[in-house]
Design a protein around this motif. Sequence first.
Motif, PDB file in Angstrom:
ATOM      1  N   ARG A 156      16.835   2.009  17.670  1.00 40.51           N
ATOM      2  CA  ARG A 156      16.719   3.057  16.655  1.00 40.51           C
ATOM      3  C   ARG A 156      16.473   4.439  17.258  1.00 40.51           C
ATOM      4  NH1 ARG A 156      13.803  -1.263  15.001  1.00 40.51           N
ATOM      5  NH2 ARG A 156      11.834  -0.312  15.624  1.00 40.51           N
ATOM      6  N   ARG A 157      15.811   4.506  18.408  1.00 39.30           N
ATOM      7  CA  ARG A 157      15.515   5.810  19.004  1.00 39.30           C
ATOM      8  C   ARG A 157      16.735   6.324  19.770  1.00 39.30           C
ATOM      9  NH1 ARG A 157      10.976   5.003  23.596  1.00 39.30           N
ATOM     10  NH2 ARG A 157      11.438   7.210  23.929  1.00 39.30           N
ATOM     11  N   PRO A 158      16.840   7.629  19.978  1.00 39.61           N
ATOM     12  CA  PRO A 158      17.966   8.159  20.750  1.00 39.61           C
ATOM     13  C   PRO A 158      17.979   7.586  22.168  1.00 39.61           C
ATOM     14  CG  PRO A 158      16.802   9.920  19.598  1.00 39.61           C
ATOM     15  CD  PRO A 158      15.951   8.700  19.489  1.00 39.61           C
ATOM     16  N   TYR A 159      19.152   7.294  22.678  1.00 43.00           N
ATOM     17  CA  TYR A 159      19.242   6.687  24.003  1.00 43.00           C
ATOM     18  C   TYR A 159      20.466   7.198  24.774  1.00 43.00           C
ATOM     19  CZ  TYR A 159      22.652   3.734  21.588  1.00 43.00           C
ATOM     20  OH  TYR A 159      23.716   3.293  20.844  1.00 43.00           O
ATOM     21  N   PHE A 160      20.331   7.149  26.086  1.00 41.70           N
ATOM     22  CA  PHE A 160      21.459   7.354  26.985  1.00 41.70           C
ATOM     23  C   PHE A 160      22.144   6.001  27.165  1.00 41.70           C
ATOM     24  CE2 PHE A 160      18.931  10.993  27.905  1.00 41.70           C
ATOM     25  CZ  PHE A 160      19.704  11.929  28.585  1.00 41.70           C
ATOM     26  N   LEU A 161      23.464   5.985  27.130  1.00 41.53           N
ATOM     27  CA  LEU A 161      24.221   4.756  27.334  1.00 41.53           C
ATOM     28  C   LEU A 161      24.961   4.836  28.662  1.00 41.53           C
ATOM     29  CD1 LEU A 161      25.110   2.054  25.967  1.00 41.53           C
ATOM     30  CD2 LEU A 161      27.172   3.282  25.252  1.00 41.53           C
ATOM     31  N   ALA A 162      24.787   3.812  29.495  1.00 45.37           N
ATOM     32  CA  ALA A 162      25.446   3.771  30.797  1.00 45.37           C
ATOM     33  C   ALA A 162      25.931   2.353  31.066  1.00 45.37           C
ATOM     34  CB  ALA A 162      24.471   4.213  31.898  1.00 45.37           C
ATOM     35  N   GLY A 163      26.765   2.225  32.081  1.00 46.18           N
ATOM     36  CA  GLY A 163      27.236   0.902  32.471  1.00 46.18           C
ATOM     37  C   GLY A 163      28.659   0.626  32.037  1.00 46.18           C
ATOM     38  N   GLY A 164      29.576   0.753  32.963  1.00 42.27           N
ATOM     39  CA  GLY A 164      30.964   0.413  32.668  1.00 42.27           C
ATOM     40  C   GLY A 164      31.727   1.459  31.881  1.00 42.27           C
ATOM     41  N   LEU A 165      31.167   2.639  31.707  1.00 41.67           N
ATOM     42  CA  LEU A 165      31.877   3.694  30.982  1.00 41.67           C
ATOM     43  C   LEU A 165      32.947   4.322  31.878  1.00 41.67           C
ATOM     44  CD1 LEU A 165      28.908   5.443  29.156  1.00 41.67           C
ATOM     45  CD2 LEU A 165      30.566   3.846  28.189  1.00 41.67           C
ATOM     46  N   SER A 166      34.022   4.759  31.258  1.00 44.86           N
ATOM     47  CA  SER A 166      35.144   5.358  31.983  1.00 44.86           C
ATOM     48  C   SER A 166      35.905   6.289  31.044  1.00 44.86           C
ATOM     49  CB  SER A 166      36.095   4.266  32.484  1.00 44.86           C
ATOM     50  OG  SER A 166      36.766   3.657  31.382  1.00 44.86           O
ATOM     51  N   PRO A 167      36.832   7.085  31.584  1.00 44.27           N
ATOM     52  CA  PRO A 167      37.643   7.930  30.698  1.00 44.27           C
ATOM     53  C   PRO A 167      38.419   7.105  29.667  1.00 44.27           C
ATOM     54  CG  PRO A 167      37.867   8.678  32.964  1.00 44.27           C
ATOM     55  CD  PRO A 167      37.119   7.381  33.010  1.00 44.27           C
ATOM     56  N   GLU A 168      38.706   5.852  30.010  1.00 45.63           N
ATOM     57  CA  GLU A 168      39.522   5.017  29.129  1.00 45.63           C
ATOM     58  C   GLU A 168      38.754   4.496  27.921  1.00 45.63           C
ATOM     59  OE1 GLU A 168      41.362   5.892  32.571  1.00 45.63           O
ATOM     60  OE2 GLU A 168      39.555   4.634  32.590  1.00 45.63           O
ATOM     61  N   ASN A 169      37.441   4.327  28.037  1.00 46.06           N
ATOM     62  CA  ASN A 169      36.717   3.701  26.918  1.00 46.06           C
ATOM     63  C   ASN A 169      35.647   4.574  26.278  1.00 46.06           C
ATOM     64  OD1 ASN A 169      34.440   3.612  28.632  1.00 46.06           O
ATOM     65  ND2 ASN A 169      34.751   1.468  29.193  1.00 46.06           N
ATOM     66  N   VAL A 170      35.346   5.741  26.871  1.00 45.40           N
ATOM     67  CA  VAL A 170      34.184   6.499  26.390  1.00 45.40           C
ATOM     68  C   VAL A 170      34.368   7.015  24.967  1.00 45.40           C
ATOM     69  CG1 VAL A 170      34.910   8.742  27.358  1.00 45.40           C
ATOM     70  CG2 VAL A 170      32.470   8.246  26.999  1.00 45.40           C
ATOM     71  N   GLN A 171      35.561   7.423  24.606  1.00 43.14           N
ATOM     72  CA  GLN A 171      35.759   7.952  23.254  1.00 43.14           C
ATOM     73  C   GLN A 171      35.499   6.877  22.208  1.00 43.14           C
ATOM     74  OE1 GLN A 171      39.507   9.917  22.690  1.00 43.14           O
ATOM     75  NE2 GLN A 171      39.057  10.554  20.607  1.00 43.14           N
ATOM     76  N   GLU A 172      35.986   5.670  22.458  1.00 41.80           N
ATOM     77  CA  GLU A 172      35.759   4.568  21.521  1.00 41.80           C
ATOM     78  C   GLU A 172      34.281   4.235  21.411  1.00 41.80           C
ATOM     79  OE1 GLU A 172      37.012  -0.143  20.952  1.00 41.80           O
ATOM     80  OE2 GLU A 172      37.659   0.975  22.725  1.00 41.80           O
TER      81      GLU A 172
END
Length: 208
Positions: A156-172
């Motif tokens: 529920r709290r704001p969070y940074f998301l990391a792990g396996g992100l790339s230009p191909e999937n970040v928008q989704e």
Amino acid sequence: MGKCKVKICGLTRPQDIEVINELLPEYIGFVFWEHSKRNVIPENAAKLRAKLAPGIKVVGVFVDADIDYILGLVKCGTIDIAQLHGNEDEQYIRSLHEKLKAEKNCPDDTKIIKAFNINKVSSFDEIEESSADYVMLDPGKGDGITFDWDKAKNIRRPYFLAGGLSPENVQEVVEQIGPYAVDVSSGVETDGVKDRDKIINFVHRCRG
């Protein structure tokens, strides 16, 4: 929901800073951990920081580091935020908070990010109740390991998301999950070094 913020982590070279200054993400990261291939020594981090456009927050990434080491990097202005990526517990986080506030040479608004492996936490309450200013969901240490992003919807709290992100999937990911910020390192690299075109694509796609 506000615009998703961007953190490009693991910068080590002047040319990395050049592309950052063109794109102006909200955060960048320097890794201060000798076991990382992206490790930078404080002197080099200070030189890179000096080339950085104003307004971009610099995050220092640490793994079970001595608190005084972190304080030193904050006091000299090399970093603005401490990201804890090891086994730091609540006692450690509170102690770091207290020392940051007590140190007159540290800005009053110095923040702490605590990274959690969402696949290993005992319960989501551990993440929700952390006394860190921000939490990060990351199942690895900059090695591109991913996880079931749907689990993030339980936070529920704001969070940074990391792990396996790339230009191909970040928008989704941004559209479906809506994190406070996304954090990328290996996903914008080629052969182990930051790739200008991948960084540009990542930031543009994140911002839609």
